[in-house]
Design a protein around this motif. Structure first.
Motif, short mmCIF file in Angstrom:
data_model
loop_
_atom_site.label_atom_id
_atom_site.label_comp_id
_atom_site.label_asym_id
_atom_site.label_seq_id
_atom_site.Cartn_x
_atom_site.Cartn_y
_atom_site.Cartn_z
N PRO A 103 0.91 -1.13 0.04
CA PRO A 103 -0.01 0.10 0.03
C PRO A 103 0.78 1.34 -0.08
CG PRO A 103 -0.02 -1.07 2.01
CD PRO A 103 0.88 -2.04 1.18
N GLN A 105 1.62 4.75 1.19
CA GLN A 105 1.17 5.56 2.35
C GLN A 105 0.87 7.07 2.19
OE1 GLN A 105 0.64 3.93 5.12
NE2 GLN A 105 1.31 1.79 4.53
N ARG A 263 -5.06 0.10 -2.10
CA ARG A 263 -4.77 -0.45 -0.81
C ARG A 263 -4.40 0.59 0.33
NH1 ARG A 263 -1.24 -4.94 0.19
NH2 ARG A 263 -2.45 -4.95 2.27
N THR A 267 -6.51 1.76 3.66
CA THR A 267 -5.61 1.73 4.76
C THR A 267 -5.58 3.03 5.45
OG1 THR A 267 -3.87 -0.01 3.85
CG2 THR A 267 -3.30 1.29 5.86
N THR A 270 -9.07 3.40 6.86
CA THR A 270 -9.31 2.75 8.26
C THR A 270 -8.78 3.38 9.35
OG1 THR A 270 -9.71 0.84 6.87
CG2 THR A 270 -8.99 0.45 9.09
N VAL A 295 -7.40 -3.75 3.14
CA VAL A 295 -6.98 -3.11 4.28
C VAL A 295 -6.04 -3.36 5.12
CG1 VAL A 295 -8.06 -2.24 6.37
CG2 VAL A 295 -9.51 -2.34 4.55
N ASP A 296 -4.88 -2.75 5.27
CA ASP A 296 -3.89 -2.90 6.38
C ASP A 296 -4.21 -2.09 7.44
OD1 ASP A 296 -2.86 -4.70 4.52
OD2 ASP A 296 -1.03 -3.50 4.21
N VAL A 297 -4.41 -2.72 8.54
CA VAL A 297 -4.60 -1.82 9.71
C VAL A 297 -3.45 -1.58 10.30
CG1 VAL A 297 -6.59 -3.14 10.33
CG2 VAL A 297 -4.74 -4.04 11.29
N GLN A 300 -1.09 -3.77 12.90
CA GLN A 300 -1.36 -5.01 12.29
C GLN A 300 -1.21 -6.30 13.12
OE1 GLN A 300 1.35 -5.98 9.24
NE2 GLN A 300 3.07 -4.62 10.10
#
Length: 322
Positions: A103, A105, A263, A267, A270, A295-297, A300
């Motif tokens: 993803p 950023q 993505r 991310t 979220t 979704v990358d929390v 993680q």
């Protein structure tokens, strides 16, 4: 081509049609299979490529061969017990870990945007028309792709006449066809104007610079600054994105792809409190499974959540006392 054939062809997406044709060619030409095929030959084909092709690729090959047989009026050999058992066996012995794009950023998006803005200014001052067009186009691609969470094929299918812009407020992008729009009803995507990293301003700048009034929004540009009449191919987006990231100094630029924008936005949203339902409605996902793949929390490993809970609970050695 008859009217029936035209409508049948229109019902199948271009990407699907091309991948199915490639799968059939692989079976016939590269492997040396014969069509119509027997169940045993399909099983042997799977065994031949069990260790070299991904599970999803093998599944797509089976779907293509099934479609060929059905369309030609032959029984479908891919549904036979032997083929199904062989495929389950391959899944058991060669489990696949799904590869996902890294993803992008928000701070990386800002870094690339700063580099592109500087490159645009330099190209304009030096009269390098072709370079100016490429940088302006790439900036619009990145910002619109990120903030709208578009897939690569959605970016390449966008038409100038299907975009309605309200300067300072936002814009509406209409797509007559999307991956999740199985009924071909068309979908309108609203994109907000932002105080920085604005996709609306980037779009306006691109359309104005390229003097576009109709046709594909994003097109190829030759060395002399001439724009193609057709849209960029979806596969060309990856080298465009990676080239911009590399030039801006983003590490491991080769790990990013067109999905990195989608993505990255998921991310970011979220991490900034968007609930899953809102995110799904905004991006256009129809089911939770599709959304969660992107979704990358931020936490993680759930470290923060667990540490927070540990601070409220009694020590473990106290819990063990009678």
């Amino acid at each position: 081509m008859s009217k029936i054939d035209q409508y049948i062809q229109a019902a199948t997406r271009d990407n699907t049609r091309q991948s199915y044709q490639a799968a059939v060619r692989h079976f016939e030409i590269e492997w040396g299979g014969f069509l119509p095929a027997t169940a045993d030959s399909i099983a042997n084909y799977l065994v031949e490529y069990a260790e070299t092709l991904a599970i999803n690729t093998l599944r797509q090959r089976l779907a293509a061969l099934a479609q060929w047989h059905i369309s030609q009026g032959f029984p479908d050999p891919t549904k036979s017990p032997v083929v199904r058992k062989v495929f389950r066996g391959i899944q058991a012995l060669h489990p696949a870990k799904e590869k996902q794009a890294k993803p992008l950023q928000l701070d990386q998006l800002e870094q690339v945007d700063r580099w592109l803005a500087s490159a645009i200014e330099s190209a304009r001052n030096e009269g390098r028309r072709s370079a100016e067009l490429r940088y302006v186009r790439d900036r619009a691609l990145l910002l619109l792709g990120f903030w709208r969470g578009f897939r690569g094929d959605e970016l390449t299918r966008l038409q100038v006449e299907d975009v309605t812009v309200s300067p300072g407020e936002g814009m509406i992008c209409y797509l007559s066809q999307t991956k999740s729009d199985r009924r071909y009803q068309g979908t309108s995507f609203k994109t907000p104007a932002l105080s920085r990293l604005c996709p609306v301003d980037a779009f306006i700048d691109w359309v104005h610079t390229a003097q576009l009034t109709s046709g594909p929004v994003f097109r190829a540009i030759d060395r002399w600054g001439h724009l193609s009449e057709i849209s960029l191919h979806e596969d060309s987006l990856i080298p465009i994105f990676r080239s911009a990231l590399h030039a801006a100094g983003i590490e491991a630029a080769n790990l990013y792809s067109g999905h990195s924008l989608r993505r990255g936005f998921a991310t970011w949203a979220t991490a900034n409190g968007w609930d899953l339902k809102t995110l799904m409605e905004y991006v256009g996902w129809k089911n939770i499974q599709s959304a969660m793949r992107y979704v990358d929390v931020a936490d993680q490993f759930s470290q923060q959540r667990i540490e927070h809970s540990l601070g409220k609970s009694a020590p473990i050695h106290q819990l063990s006392k009678p």
